[in-house]
Structure formats: C-alpha cells, structure tokens
Design an enzyme around this catalytic site. Structure first.
Site, PDB file in Angstrom:
ATOM      1  N   TYR A 173      16.010  -3.397  10.523  1.00 24.52           N
ATOM      2  CA  TYR A 173      14.820  -3.834   9.789  1.00 24.52           C
ATOM      3  C   TYR A 173      13.951  -2.601   9.551  1.00 24.52           C
ATOM      4  O   TYR A 173      13.674  -1.857  10.488  1.00 24.52           O
ATOM      5  CB  TYR A 173      14.041  -4.852  10.633  1.00 24.52           C
ATOM      6  CG  TYR A 173      12.700  -5.227  10.056  1.00 24.52           C
ATOM      7  CD1 TYR A 173      12.563  -6.340   9.227  1.00 24.52           C
ATOM      8  CD2 TYR A 173      11.563  -4.460  10.319  1.00 24.52           C
ATOM      9  CE1 TYR A 173      11.335  -6.681   8.688  1.00 24.52           C
ATOM     10  CE2 TYR A 173      10.335  -4.796   9.770  1.00 24.52           C
ATOM     11  CZ  TYR A 173      10.232  -5.907   8.953  1.00 24.52           C
ATOM     12  OH  TYR A 173       9.013  -6.230   8.410  1.00 24.52           O
ATOM     13  N   GLU A 221       9.490  -4.342   2.376  1.00 26.03           N
ATOM     14  CA  GLU A 221      10.169  -4.883   3.552  1.00 26.03           C
ATOM     15  C   GLU A 221      11.655  -4.946   3.250  1.00 26.03           C
ATOM     16  O   GLU A 221      12.079  -5.690   2.369  1.00 26.03           O
ATOM     17  CB  GLU A 221       9.633  -6.273   3.908  1.00 26.03           C
ATOM     18  CG  GLU A 221      10.181  -6.769   5.237  1.00 26.03           C
ATOM     19  CD  GLU A 221       9.640  -8.131   5.623  1.00 26.03           C
ATOM     20  OE1 GLU A 221       9.666  -9.056   4.785  1.00 26.03           O
ATOM     21  OE2 GLU A 221       9.192  -8.271   6.774  1.00 26.03           O
TER      22      GLU A 221
END
Ligand code: GDP
Ligand code: MN
Length: 396
Positions: A118, A206
């Site tokens: 991530y 993101e």
C-alpha cells in the site's frame, strides 16, 4: 475532483510511474477490441476487467474480475457494464457502471510469486507537510490494517522546500522488505509518485495495491487520485477528466447556480451567507436536536434571485423538514434579504415546510417587521438562540 482509476493511471504514467497497462471500454465489444490491442502491446493472454466508478472496494463488490480469454472478456464486461455496483464505499443502491478498464493480468504466473503493498501520498494537516504513507499489508483491507495493526503502517514526511530525498525513497523500499532490483524499482516508483503528486496539484494519491511482480518489477495496479479543485486553473487539460455522472446531481446543479452547496443526511435545510456562519449554523441545528440537510453558502449578495435559487436546491432534498435561513447583513442590508425571501417564497408558491429566518446586522429590525407582516408561514428571529428554539419547536 476525483478521477477514475484509468485517468489516475494515465497521469502516473506521464510522470514515469510504472502502471498496470489497460484500455478503457464502454461496451463488451469495445472491451474485446481493447483486449486484442493490449495483447499486441504487452503480450498478455489473461486480462482483468475493472469497473470504473468513483468508489473503492470494487473487488469486494464483484467489479474486478479475471478473464482468461477474449470470450470471458466479452462476457464479464457485458455483465459489469450497466450494473449498479455495490461496494463498502457506495450507498445500498450502488453506482451505475458506464465503462470498464481492460487491463493486463500482472499477477501471472501465480499470486504466491507476487507481493502487494500500500502506498499513498497525502497532506498531513497537523504538520502542514505532504507525506508518503505505506505498508507491507497492501491489497483490499487497508482500513482493517489501520485499525488492528497500525504499527504496520509507516509514514515518511517530505520537506516541501527540498522535495523527496534519495535516502527517504530508500527507507520506504527498505521498510517494505525489498532487495535487489525490486528495491531499486521501488525507490524510483515512490520518487516519481511524489513528483507526480506535487506537479499535478493533487490532494490524494492512493495506490493500493502497488505490486511486486514475479520478475521484480514494481507497478501501480490501482490508482485513486484526487486533484485539488483550487489548482485546476493551472491544469486546463485536467478539466476534461471530470465525470459529473459520478457526482451528486444536486451539487452539480448548485454549482451551476454559483452556490456553495454540500449535500448532507439531515432534515434541516440551511441557507446562510458566509462559510463560517454556515458552519456555526450547522452546529446550532445539531444543538437544537436537528441534523443539517446541507451546507449552503449563498455568498455575499443574498438577493431575491439567489434566495430563490437556494430554495429550489434545498427543496430538491426530500428529507428537508424545515429550513433555517441565517443571514448576516453587512454589505447586503437585511431588509433587502427579507424582501428577497418574501418574493422568492411567493414566486415558488409550493413551499410546504416551515421556515425560520434569522436576520442580523444592518436594518435587522426593518427586516423582522417585513417578515412578520408578510402574512407568510415564515418565522423570524433576531437572536441565534431564538432561531435554534424555533427549529426545535417545528421539529417537535
Ligand atoms: P478495488 O477493490 O476497488 O480497490 O480495486 P483494485 O484495483 O485494487 O483491485 C482489486 C483486487 O483485484 C486487487 O487487490 C487484486 O488482488 C486484484 N487484481 C487486480 N489486478 C489484477 C490482475 O492483473 N490479476 C489478478 N489475478 N488480480 C488482480
Ligand atoms: Mn484498490
């Protein structure tokens, strides 16, 4: 302004960030053409078909599917396009899918050889600096990681004067447990990602997952990109990326009328001039036991035409049980606003929710008289608390 995954990936790619390649398609037939094109460019024989909507969690909702041949691309695309995709981030009705991204399968030959990370870039509001937030626990459940194992999420704050420094990029790669070529790839990935974030004037990147492929390449498999609206004037080429089908219909219409309107879940409509007063008014409504149905700043010139436009927008929301008009007459005189409210009320003809008007400032007394003598079902107040009490009264 939020972007679709495919648009976000195009921006990343233009800054040299490696991405999972894909082509967007509006129909099952176009999806097959896209898949053939993709095979000729990348040699891929498996594909993933991904719903393009402004919501995450698509994988969980059945909006991301693997296709192992062209027939499956056609079938899956046909199923996804036109569906109302429900994910943990949408309402229960879901979001209508108008297009899919047909992307190369990058997990080949097997998930055991790949790793999902991530990586996001965002503003840390408490330090006023951008930061890279990242974790080894990439994939579909970063919210759970944040809640249950927050120590697995790292941050790297960037000094705006110097930008991302090489040792910071290396620290990210190190903390992600990488070595060799993947380590080098990751330092390049985060450096270019950070540069892209700053130069595109974004407020959020993101990337979840960032993938380490079986041959040690690092690439963006997903991309959630939010561009700062206040900087859009510097990026005229991004204006075309806006997809108003994804935005609240009422908000889009309010924007066209020049009203600052944000749709909320409550039952008391607010019409206020000035953002600060609008915030205070929302607090007041909550204190009185109501919930604001919206944030609405009509701006400095609250004349009859604007008041009427604001009424129309507020009344489009079926949950509105009362309207609180809270205007401070500084530049605009209160009696003119009051006259505006009365004119708009008469013009609209069909307002059947109670209205509380609180006018304060220049000529507030004249304004109160105008409202009280108008013969309309409108209650006036001059004090904040008085207005709150009246809201409570009508909601009871
Ligand atoms: P999200 O669910 O909206 O966040 O959509 P993502 O783009 O993150 O995709 C969801 C999941 O689909 C990812 O976490 C991957 O596990 C999976 N996925 C994405 N691309 C591929 C691919 O090329 N091959 C395979 N096998 N799975 C993929
Ligand atoms: Mn994702």
């Amino acid at each position: 302004m939020n972007l679709h995954e495919y648009q976000g990936k195009e921006i990343l790619n233009s800054f040299g960030v490696r991405i999972q390649r894909g082509i967007v398609a509006k129909s099952a037939q176009d999806a097959v053409v896209a898949a053939k094109q993709l095979t000729s460019e990348t040699g891929t024989s498996w594909y993933v078909v991904k719903a393009q909507v402004h919501a995450g969690g698509r994988g969980k909702g059945g909006g991301v599917k693997l296709a192992k041949n062209l027939q499956e691309v056609e079938k899956i695309s046909g199923e996804i396009i036109g569906m109302d995709l429900v994910t943990p981030q949408t309402s229960a009705e879901g979001k209508r899918v108008h297009q899919v991204l047909v992307a190369e399968d990058v997990y080949y030959p097997g998930e055991s050889e790949t790793e999902e990370f991530y990586v996001s870039v965002l503003l840390n509001r408490s330090t006023g600096r951008n930061m890279i937030m990242y974790s080894t626990e990439g994939g579909m459940d970063i919210e759970t990681v944040a809640e249950e194992t927050p120590h697995l999420i790292f941050t790297e704050e960037i000094d705006p004067a110097v930008g991302i420094l090489p040792f910071q990029a290396r620290r990210v790669a190190f903390n992600l447990g990488l070595s060799g070529n993947a380590f080098k790839e990751m330092t390049k990935f985060v450096t270019n990602l950070y540069t892209a974030y700053v130069q595109s004037d974004s407020s959020l990147f993101e990337i979840n997952p960032v993938l380490k492929t079986s041959d040690n390449k690092i690439l963006a498999v997903d991309a959630k990109v939010t561009i700062d609206d206040n900087a859009l004037y510097r990026h005229k080429n991004y204006l075309d990326l806006r997809d108003i089908r994804e935005e609240s219909a009422i908000e889009v219409e309010a924007g066209k009328l020049g009203l600052n309107y944000v749709d909320l879940d409550g039952n008391v409509g607010c019409m206020v001039n000035g953002a600060g007063l609008a915030m205070a008014t929302m607090d007041l409504i909550k204190q009185a036991g109501g919930e604001p149905a919206n944030f609405l700043d009509v701006g400095g010139t609250a004349d009859a035409a604007r008041v009427e436009a604001a009424f129309k927008i507020i009344l489009k929301d079926p949950n509105v049980k009362a309207i609180l008009i809270n205007i401070f007459g500084g530049i605009v005189r209160c009696d003119r606003v009051a006259q505006g409210v009365i004119d708009a009320y008469k013009n609209m003809g069909n307002i059947n929710v109670p209205i509380i008007v609180r006018l304060q400032g220049t000529n507030a007394d004249v304004a109160k008289e105008l409202i009280d003598n108008s013969g309309l079902d409108v209650m006036s107040a001059t004090q904040f608390q008085e207005a709150a009490d009246k809201v409570q009264e009508v909601l009871a």
